[in-house]
Design an enzyme around this catalytic site. Structure first.
Site, PDB file in Angstrom:
ATOM      1  N   GLY A  57     -43.836 -40.965 130.815  1.00 38.30           N
ATOM      2  CA  GLY A  57     -44.696 -40.816 129.641  1.00 38.30           C
ATOM      3  C   GLY A  57     -44.687 -42.056 128.772  1.00 38.30           C
TER       4      GLY A  57
ATOM      5  N   SER B 167     -43.323 -39.380 119.432  1.00 37.23           N
ATOM      6  CA  SER B 167     -43.133 -40.672 118.762  1.00 37.23           C
ATOM      7  C   SER B 167     -43.683 -41.810 119.609  1.00 37.23           C
ATOM      8  CB  SER B 167     -41.646 -40.912 118.502  1.00 37.23           C
ATOM      9  OG  SER B 167     -40.957 -41.005 119.731  1.00 37.23           O
ATOM     10  N   GLN B 168     -43.892 -41.537 120.902  1.00 38.29           N
ATOM     11  CA  GLN B 168     -44.391 -42.608 121.792  1.00 38.29           C
ATOM     12  C   GLN B 168     -45.776 -43.084 121.366  1.00 38.29           C
ATOM     13  OE1 GLN B 168     -44.084 -40.862 125.700  1.00 38.29           O
ATOM     14  NE2 GLN B 168     -41.850 -40.879 125.655  1.00 38.29           N
TER      15      GLN B 168
ATOM     16  N   SER C 140     -38.407 -37.268 116.655  1.00 35.86           N
ATOM     17  CA  SER C 140     -37.878 -38.474 117.317  1.00 35.86           C
ATOM     18  C   SER C 140     -37.957 -39.714 116.429  1.00 35.86           C
ATOM     19  CB  SER C 140     -38.632 -38.733 118.637  1.00 35.86           C
ATOM     20  OG  SER C 140     -38.419 -37.691 119.530  1.00 35.86           O
TER      21      SER C 140
ATOM     22  N   ASP D  17     -33.955 -35.385 123.775  1.00 34.61           N
ATOM     23  CA  ASP D  17     -33.496 -35.559 125.156  1.00 34.61           C
ATOM     24  C   ASP D  17     -32.047 -35.113 125.361  1.00 34.61           C
ATOM     25  OD1 ASP D  17     -35.892 -36.443 126.212  1.00 34.61           O
ATOM     26  OD2 ASP D  17     -35.485 -38.547 125.792  1.00 34.61           O
TER      27      ASP D  17
ATOM     28  N   LYS E  51     -42.575 -32.158 127.915  1.00 35.07           N
ATOM     29  CA  LYS E  51     -41.866 -33.279 128.555  1.00 35.07           C
ATOM     30  C   LYS E  51     -42.156 -33.247 130.068  1.00 35.07           C
ATOM     31  CE  LYS E  51     -39.412 -34.739 124.918  1.00 35.07           C
ATOM     32  NZ  LYS E  51     -39.302 -36.086 124.423  1.00 35.07           N
TER      33      LYS E  51
ATOM     34  N   ARG F  74     -33.660 -35.085 133.740  1.00 35.96           N
ATOM     35  CA  ARG F  74     -32.642 -34.546 132.831  1.00 35.96           C
ATOM     36  C   ARG F  74     -32.177 -33.141 133.236  1.00 35.96           C
ATOM     37  NH1 ARG F  74     -31.885 -38.585 129.783  1.00 35.96           N
ATOM     38  NH2 ARG F  74     -33.620 -39.887 129.115  1.00 35.96           N
TER      39      ARG F  74
HETATM   40  C1  LIG Z   1     -38.614 -40.686 127.592  1.00 33.38           C
HETATM   41  C2  LIG Z   1     -38.493 -39.850 128.594  1.00 33.38           C
HETATM   42  O1  LIG Z   1     -39.508 -39.485 129.385  1.00 33.38           O
HETATM   43  P1  LIG Z   1     -41.043 -39.841 129.217  1.00 33.38           P
HETATM   44  O2  LIG Z   1     -41.118 -41.333 129.093  1.00 33.38           O
HETATM   45  O3  LIG Z   1     -41.698 -39.352 130.491  1.00 33.38           O
HETATM   46  O4  LIG Z   1     -41.525 -39.128 128.010  1.00 33.38           O
HETATM   47  C3  LIG Z   1     -37.178 -39.277 128.894  1.00 33.38           C
HETATM   48  O5  LIG Z   1     -37.100 -38.271 129.573  1.00 33.38           O
HETATM   49  O6  LIG Z   1     -36.167 -39.833 128.458  1.00 33.38           O
END
Ligand SMILES: C=C(OP(=O)(O)O)C(=O)O
Length: 361
Positions: free
Chosen positions: A19, A102-103, A129, A245, A272, A320
């Site tokens: 992601g 937050s991405q 996050s 996470d 997720k 995870r």
């Molecule tokens: C950031 C993670 O996954 P993703 O980049 O797919 O959101 C993660 O699982 O640590």
């Protein structure tokens, strides 16, 4: 990410199951005049991206959904040329939801410095996050980016990044599985992990405080940490808004130790790699443990008679899930399905377990 960035001629970018890569690359490519198709695994095509796409469109990007509105794959058709900024140009301000991922915010901030007048983001909702936003800003600054954290407002001012030395920290999220092992190991066990820093930008360093309650204490060394056992708390509540996470690691350890933990801040877990709430509930049940929603957003981990006796754990394409359940091998034999999922963030995981004395077949 590295593979995709080092292929400048590519017209199709496959972010697979990552992601972070999907979101960061979308913003990066959207700010160029490149025409590109961005795609990912079947699950990636169910992970929402509309908040980011809407924001980028407002900044002049031309992005179309290839299949379903709001989800990858995305077709990027280049960006309208933006005139040079003048003194009178005000910094553009976008309102962006902070409660989904937050991405999106990190992706926008990083490209914000390349916009003629920069970019201001006004974050709405319960911002999740948050440490990842801070880490993004800190890294941007490290590389010469001019940015500011004003709480609900974050700003990236125009200016170039500068190449500079940077040593990547060891990963506190990955370290969480070693904390789990120390928590579940026979009395007197300890583990030493190099490369982890006391002054870290990573929110998942929160594992230090959480695991103290689950019987693991941390000693900071010149290079890394030593994890040792200590007395544990009887029951506690933990908010995972800043460190989602870690939720799987903590749920599994709490269940195995039969420490009732009330978990909150888990909203993002459903989008997720898999629906992590469902995955945890399903797999914990095979061990006699439960993750029950007590009130809106509050989940209690409980177990009456936690037994590890040869169960098979499904991993739902989620690294995870594999790594959170693996430490249970300290309590009995178990099978982890599709173990190669760990390749996403910790490719040496199984080899490191063998090094620590696990019998991995
Ligand atoms: C950031 C993670 O996954 P993703 O980049 O797919 O959101 C993660 O699982 O640590």
């Amino acid at each position: 990410m590295q593979r995709l960035l080092t292929n400048p001629a590519a017209a199709e970018f496959d972010a697979e199951d990552a992601g972070t890569v999907m979101r960061f690359l979308t913003a990066y490519l959207a700010m160029t005049d490149r025409r590109a198709l961005l795609t990912g695994t079947a699950r990636m095509q169910q992970r929402p991206i509309a908040i980011l796409v809407d924001a980028l469109r407002q900044l002049g990007a031309s992005i179309a959904y290839e299949r379903e509105e709001g989800y990858p794959p995305l077709r990027l058709q280049g960006r309208q040329a933006i005139p040079e900024a003048t003194e009178a140009d005000e910094m553009p301000e976008l309102t962006v939801r902070g409660d989904i991922s937050s991405q999106y915010i990190s992706a926008l901030l990083m490209v914000g410095t390349t916009l003629p007048a920069g970019l201001r983001l006004r974050l709405t909702g319960k911002v999740g996050s948050r440490p990842y936003i801070r880490m993004t800003l800190a890294l941007m600054q490290h590389f010469g980016g001019n940015c500011r954290d004003l709480g609900t407002v974050v700003e990236a001012r125009p200016g170039p990044y500068q190449p500079t030395d940077y040593t990547i920290e060891s990963d506190w999220s990955a370290a969480s599985y070693w904390y789990a092992m120390v928590a579940l190991a026979p009395a007197g066990s300890w583990v030493q992990l190099p490369g982890l820093r006391r002054y870290s930008w990573q929110g998942d360093q929160a594992i230090v405080g959480i695991m103290e309650k689950l019987g693991v204490t941390t000693e900071y060394l010149t290079d890394g940490v030593r994890l040792m056992q200590t007395a544990r708390t009887e029951a506690f509540a933990q908010d995972f808004t800043d460190c989602p996470d870690l939720a799987q690691t903590v749920a599994v350890v709490a269940a195995a130790l039969q420490v009732p933990v009330l978990m909150s801040g888990l909203e993002s877990l459903r989008i997720k790699e898999t629906d992590r709430i469902f995955a945890l509930q399903t797999e914990l049940a095979n061990f006699g443990a439960f993750l029950t929603e007590e009130s809106d957003g509050h989940f209690r981990v409980s177990a009456d008679n936690f037994q590890v006796s040869g169960q098979t754990v499904a991993t739902y394409h989620d690294h995870r899930m594999a790594m959170a359940f693996a430490p249970l091998a300290l309590r009995g034999p178990l099978t982890i399905e599709a173990p190669q999922v760990v390749r996403k963030s910790y490719p040496q995981f199984w080899a490191e377990l063998e090094k620590a004395g696990f019998d991995v077949q």
